[in-house]
Design a protein around this motif. Structure first.
Motif, short mmCIF file in Angstrom:
data_model
loop_
_atom_site.label_atom_id
_atom_site.label_comp_id
_atom_site.label_asym_id
_atom_site.label_seq_id
_atom_site.Cartn_x
_atom_site.Cartn_y
_atom_site.Cartn_z
N HIS A 1 0.99 -2.02 11.22
CA HIS A 1 2.43 -1.94 10.95
C HIS A 1 2.65 -2.10 9.45
O HIS A 1 1.99 -2.92 8.82
N SER B 1 6.06 -2.06 6.57
CA SER B 1 7.46 -1.81 6.21
C SER B 1 7.62 -1.87 4.70
O SER B 1 6.93 -2.62 4.02
N GLU C 1 10.72 0.57 8.36
CA GLU C 1 9.40 0.44 8.96
C GLU C 1 8.73 1.82 8.94
O GLU C 1 9.18 2.75 9.60
N LYS D 1 4.51 2.01 12.65
CA LYS D 1 4.99 1.16 13.75
C LYS D 1 3.91 0.95 14.78
O LYS D 1 4.15 1.14 15.98
#
Lengths: 247, 229
Positions: A10, A12, A17, A20
């Motif tokens: 992940h 961001s 983001e 994911k």
């Protein structure tokens, strides 16, 4: 055994983001191509693998060794980071050759600075690599004297000189005129024939189909579809169908 | 001694002594300001916000006020406020005070030139070094530095030629540089008085020296023209 395992990555930037939860594995000698529209997270994924960005969650395992674990509290030291980067090579969209160095010096710089052998060995290896990308006659030229396609071939030789386990390409032909993309793709194709493990982000669909063992289609930060190159002919997901018709 | 040919050898010798002082101040300023400027530029680019803020305010103050004012303050301030001659007396004290003021002032100007030079280099150059496993130090010295030097040569040559002429500001605290030496013959010195030509003649020194520097920087620019950055 898989040479690379990517688990639940992940990432961001601020509130956006970009990745994911990305999972995939790559076997040694395989070619993985990542396709998808701009902003789908392809480049960010490559940058996480090369430790130019750090994932917020997830793990990266190379050859059985956990090189990155977002859950671990231990911050990587500068030298650990440099070790991690050496597992991967990265060829940039904009080549990023060092302008003040000749072709040969571009290829020998990092091996020399990191003491990867004697001066003679390093130079001999560099000349072989430069020859393999078809630029031996340009070895003493400077980047500004080369075409984009030639510069990108030097960049490939430079990355190979550090003998990475996995060579990554970030849209290697996107900054090139159409007539120059062929020569770069030919070099990548020849690496595939020599069973170099590679991850290629590209928009060249025919090339991806021919050269890949595995294709990942990324959409909006997730892997929307993956499989053999056959998925390019018979896409299952609607998103991939829509993406492919844009070509 | 009214004849020009009688005056010339005396004036020439005196101006030479003055110009040596000018050159000394020029050289010491460069030796100090070139590295100090690099330290200041790193400070102003620091990710540690309080440090970069303090450094930027310092650069603003130094660049925003006249060098002549800085010279006067640096020279007189320790003596008048603390009653202590920090710089020592006489010509050597005036030279040290001048050197401190010039180094500080020019380091601030240089730091901004360096900052522009460093920030102008595409980020991809650093990343290309990183993915090859190079250390930060190796990236700076082996990749960034020469590209930065190429970018800063034109603005630096400009500043350095300005410095040649700015050294005359040290005249305000009576440093015995070339203009001071030329002016002496107006008031009267070594049997010559009311002579204006020695002052004009000091201009020849500046012209010759800045001419040499112009040629030198042109040569450096040409040397670095083999690559595009």
């Amino acid at each position: 055994m898989a040479v690379l395992e990517v688990k639940n990555i992940h990432k961001s930037f601020g509130r956006t983001e970009v990745l994911k939860g990305i999972d995939f594995t790559l076997e040694a000698g395989q070619v993985l191509t990542i396709i998808g529209s701009s902003g789908s997270g392809k480049t960010t994924l490559l940058r996480c693998l090369n430790s130019l960005e750090f994932a917020d969650k997830g793990q990266i395992v190379v050859g059985g060794d956990m090189i990155f674990d977002a859950e671990s509290n231990k911050r990587l030291s500068e030298s650990e980071l440099r070790q991690n980067r050496l597992h991967f090579g990265l060829v940039f969209q904009n080549f990023n050759l060092f302008p003040q160095y000749s072709v040969l010096e571009n290829v020998t710089l990092a091996p020399r600075l990191l003491n990867k052998g004697t001066k003679e060995e390093i130079e001999k290896n560099a000349l072989e690599l430069i020859d393999s990308v078809g630029l031996l006659d340009k070895k003493d030229n400077y980047p500004c004297e080369l075409s984009g396609g030639q510069q990108q071939r030097v960049a490939i030789a430079r990355a190979l000189a550090m003998n990475p386990k996995i060579l990554c390409f970030d849209e290697p032909t996107s900054a090139l005129d159409p007539e120059l993309t062929g020569e770069v793709l030919k070099v990548i194709r020849s690496l595939a024939e020599k069973h170099m493990t590679m991850i290629i982000v590209t928009h060249e669909m025919t090339f991806a189909h021919d050269v890949s063992d595995k294709i990942i289609f990324m959409d909006n930060g997730v892997i929307a579809e993956e499989g053999s190159p056959a998925i390019l002919e018979n896409p299952e997901s609607e998103r991939l169908q829509a993406f492919l018709t844009s070509f | 001694m009214n004849g020009f040919f009688e005056q010339f050898p005396i004036v020439f010798q005196s101006l030479n002594i003055g110009f040596i002082q000018t050159l000394k101040l020029f050289a010491v300023t460069l030796l100090g300001a070139i590295p100090l400027g690099l330290v200041i530029s790193f400070g102003s680019m620091s990710k540690f916000k309080p440090l970069s803020a303090v450094v930027r305010v310092l650069v603003w103050i130094i660049r925003g006020t006249p060098l002549m004012l800085q010279l006067l303050i640096i020279f007189y301030f320790p003596g008048l406020v603390f009653g202590k001659q920090l710089w020592g007396g006489g010509e050597s004290g005036r030279f040290i005070a001048s050197a401190v003021a010039f180094i500080l002032n020019y380091a601030c100007y240089f730091s901004e030139i360096y900052r522009g030079g460093i920030q102008g280099i595409p980020h991809g150059q650093q990343e290309a070094g990183q993915v090859l496993g190079l250390s930060k130090r190796q990236i700076f010295f082996k990749i960034t530095l020469l590209q930065m030097i190429k970018r800063i040569v034109p603005p630096m040559s400009n500043e350095i030629i300005t410095l040649v002429k700015d050294t005359s500001l040290a005249r305000i605290i009576a440093l015995q540089e070339v203009i001071w030496a030329g002016q002496a013959f107006m008031k009267g010195s070594q049997g010559i008085s009311g002579a204006i030509w020695p002052l004009f003649f000091t201009g020849v020194y500046y012209l010759a020296f800045s001419g040499i520097l112009t040629l030198l920087f042109g040569w450096v620019e040409k040397k670095l023209s083999y690559f595009k950055a």
